[in-house]
Structure formats: C-alpha cells, structure tokens
Design an enzyme around this catalytic site. Structure first.
Site, PDB file in Angstrom:
ATOM      1  N   GLU A  68       0.565   0.377  -4.547  1.00 19.00           N
ATOM      2  CA  GLU A  68      -0.988   0.283  -4.685  1.00 19.00           C
ATOM      3  C   GLU A  68      -1.411   1.800  -4.852  1.00 19.00           C
ATOM      4  OE1 GLU A  68      -3.726   2.501  -2.876  1.00 19.00           O
ATOM      5  OE2 GLU A  68      -2.792   1.628  -1.220  1.00 19.00           O
TER       6      GLU A  68
ATOM      7  N   GLU B 120      -6.248   5.487  -5.514  1.00  9.32           N
ATOM      8  CA  GLU B 120      -6.704   6.813  -6.062  1.00  9.32           C
ATOM      9  C   GLU B 120      -6.856   7.149  -7.431  1.00  9.32           C
ATOM     10  OE1 GLU B 120      -2.207   7.842  -5.857  1.00  9.32           O
ATOM     11  OE2 GLU B 120      -3.754   6.556  -4.678  1.00  9.32           O
TER      12      GLU B 120
ATOM     13  N   GLU C  57       0.869  -1.215   0.070  1.00 13.09           N
ATOM     14  CA  GLU C  57      -0.196  -0.132  -0.068  1.00 13.09           C
ATOM     15  C   GLU C  57       1.092   1.171   0.016  1.00 13.09           C
ATOM     16  OE1 GLU C  57      -3.125  -0.859  -0.658  1.00 13.09           O
ATOM     17  OE2 GLU C  57      -3.123  -2.809   0.703  1.00 13.09           O
ATOM     18  N   TYR C  58       0.335   2.353  -0.662  1.00 14.42           N
ATOM     19  CA  TYR C  58       1.231   3.736  -0.706  1.00 14.42           C
ATOM     20  C   TYR C  58       1.623   4.040   0.812  1.00 14.42           C
ATOM     21  CZ  TYR C  58      -2.855   6.678  -0.301  1.00 14.42           C
ATOM     22  OH  TYR C  58      -4.060   7.310   0.006  1.00 14.42           O
TER      23      TYR C  58
ATOM     24  N   SER D 293      -1.359  10.248  -2.175  1.00 15.95           N
ATOM     25  CA  SER D 293      -2.116  10.020  -3.228  1.00 15.95           C
ATOM     26  C   SER D 293      -2.741  11.358  -3.719  1.00 15.95           C
ATOM     27  CB  SER D 293      -3.171   9.362  -2.853  1.00 15.95           C
ATOM     28  OG  SER D 293      -3.660   9.826  -1.581  1.00 15.95           O
ATOM     29  N   ARG D 294      -2.613  12.496  -3.157  1.00 14.75           N
ATOM     30  CA  ARG D 294      -3.082  13.810  -3.723  1.00 14.75           C
ATOM     31  C   ARG D 294      -2.053  14.253  -4.530  1.00 14.75           C
ATOM     32  NH1 ARG D 294      -5.466  11.523   0.687  1.00 14.75           N
ATOM     33  NH2 ARG D 294      -3.896  12.594   2.112  1.00 14.75           N
TER      34      ARG D 294
END
Length: 297
Positions: free
Chosen positions: A125, A128, A98-99, A172-173
């Site tokens: 991953e 998003e 996962e990130y 993720s942003r």
C-alpha cells in the site's frame, strides 16, 4: 471494474485491527465497486476481541489453513510484516500489506520472489501517492528542472522497535521524492536522538540522477503536529508548500481498487515491474540510510 455481478469473490482476512486495519474492515463491509469482489471472512489479532461489528476473530492458524481465505490484508506493526507475508504467501494466499512491507531490502526481494513462485499478488500500500497533495505536486513538477529541494515531516513520537528505523517508518515521504524526481542516491545522513525526551531528527541528503540536491528530514517528538513542509526550487521558479487542495477522500479504498485490479489481472507486466522497481529502490535507500546513520554512532 464491472462489479455489478462479479463472477467470484475473494475471501479476505484482515491481520491487525489498529487504525489501518479498522479502515480496511470498514471499506470491505461497505458497498464499493472493488469490495464487491471481496468477502471479509474474519480478522486476526493478538488481542482477544471476539468480534468487531459482527466480524469474527479467527486464529492465525485457521486463516492460513482455510480454503475460504484467499487474500490477507497485513495491517499489523511494521516489525511483524515480513513474517506474516511469508506465512500467507507460503499458504498460497494473495497479500496486501501496509508500507513498509519489510524492514530490509533482502527480505523484500525474497518475498517478491516467493510471490512470483507461488503466482500470487503481493501489493504494498502507498496511500500517500493517492493523496490530493501528491496529484497537485505531480502536475507542478512535470517538465521542470529541479535545482534543489527539501521535504520536512514532523509528527509525534513513534516506537522504533515496532515501526522500524525512521527511514522505513517514513518511507512514504521517500516514495514521494522518488515518484516526483526519479531514482535518488544517498550523499549523507545523520540521526539526532534524545531517547529520554522521545525526540528524534533524521536528516538525509540525497541527490537526483542529474545531481540536484534533495534534503529529507523526519522530526518526531512530543508536541510536534503531523505536518509536511516542502520547498522545491526549479530553473523556472519555486514551489513552497502545497496550497489547500481539498480533503483526501477514501485513499485506502482507492488503494484497494488498485489491489483488486491486480487480482483480476488488469495491470500490465510493465506497470507491475515499474512499481516493484520503485518499491525496492525506496526500501534499498531506507536501508542504506539506516546503515549510514548507525555507522556514525
């Protein structure tokens, strides 16, 4: 993915059974096309849980040494990702993480090299990028000239010790912005913190290769709801926030599908290289932001 009768199944162990790990275990046990290629062998947790829904807990040592385990899903806290990835790659396992995969650029580069040396898939991953909102935005911005933009994300408090500096926990942003507007460079960044109130606000000024300014803000504190506010101004008009584009269905499963395609060698070298470049660019920016904020303290 022709999965009616897969030739073989990859044995999987899930490390960390919090929110993401639980979703991963559920997806692995349900009859999905990509799950047909995977066989959930057990899970690893620091807590003594025994078993979850009939899936056995196994020790980290057993997971690393077992011939049956060929794949590790790393779903633990971000601060532990680097160590787990290194151990599983060294043990000759493929890794889905996962990130963020690591909390430094150097560690990520080293782990990619290790994965390549071992001939194993290392997949970070990014659910998003599989969201309906992102698909909508991608269509909206295509072919448009950005003048300026901003993205604000709000949420409840998050422990930095466990999840990393806000530029990493919020990567993720950053990945959205890079995926929409190309590689970015850092202009400046500030971090406002009130630890006693569990409040923090990180404000980052970035620019595109064409020098258009983008502002990214992460604001976290008690009472703040998980929300995204965005505003992009183009030569041909502007976009303020995303309309309700529907529910994100099975985004972790979609991510697993991508991972299985990588296991089966269905991605071109070019696609894999572009993805790796983007991931390292984002991790490098996150690290630069962290250094910039820390040098201002």
């Amino acid at each position: 993915m022709n999965s009616i009768f897969p030739e073989r199944k990859f044995g999987v162990v899930v490390v960390g059974v919090g929110r993401a790990g639980s979703v991963r275990m559920r997806d692995l046990r349900n009859p999905h096309p990509s799950s047909a290629f995977l066989n959930l062998i057990g899970f690893v947790s620091r807590r003594e849980l025994g078993s979850i829904d009939g899936v056995q807990q196994i020790s980290l040592e057993d997971a690393l040494s077992s011939q049956e385990v060929e794949v590790a899903y790393i779903c633990s806290e971000s601060s532990s990702h680097e160590d787990y990835i290194r151990q599983f790659l060294n043990a000759g396992k493929h890794v889905l993480v996962e990130y963020p995969m690591t909390l430094s650029l150097a560690a990520a580069q080293e782990l990619w090299e290790l994965a390549e040396q071992k001939g194993k898939v290392l997949h970070e991953e990014h659910v998003e990028l599989l969201m309906e909102e992102f698909a909508f935005l991608k269509k909206e911005v295509v072919g448009k000239d950005l003048l300026k933009g901003s993205l604000l994300f709000t949420a409840g408090p998050l422990e930095e010790e466990r999840f990393g500096f806000p530029a990493f926990s919020g990567i993720s942003r950053l990945t959205w912005l890079v995926s929409l507007f190309g590689e970015l460079s850092l202009v400046s960044a500030t971090l406002e913190e009130r630890k006693e109130d569990q409040y923090m606000k990180m404000t980052v000024c970035l620019e595109t290769e064409k020098k258009s300014p983008l502002t990214w803000i992460e604001e976290k504190g008690p009472g703040l709801k998980r929300n995204r506010y965005l505003s992009f101004h183009f030569k041909s008009g502007s976009l303020e926030n995303v309309p309700n584009v529907g529910i994100n269905k099975n985004i972790f499963l979609k991510d697993q599908n991508i991972f299985v395609q990588k296991l089966l060698g269905q991605f071109s070298e070019k696609e894999l290289a572009a993805e790796k470049k983007r991931i390292l660019h984002c991790l490098g920016l996150a690290e630069e932001i962290q250094k910039y904020c820390c040098s201002r303290k």
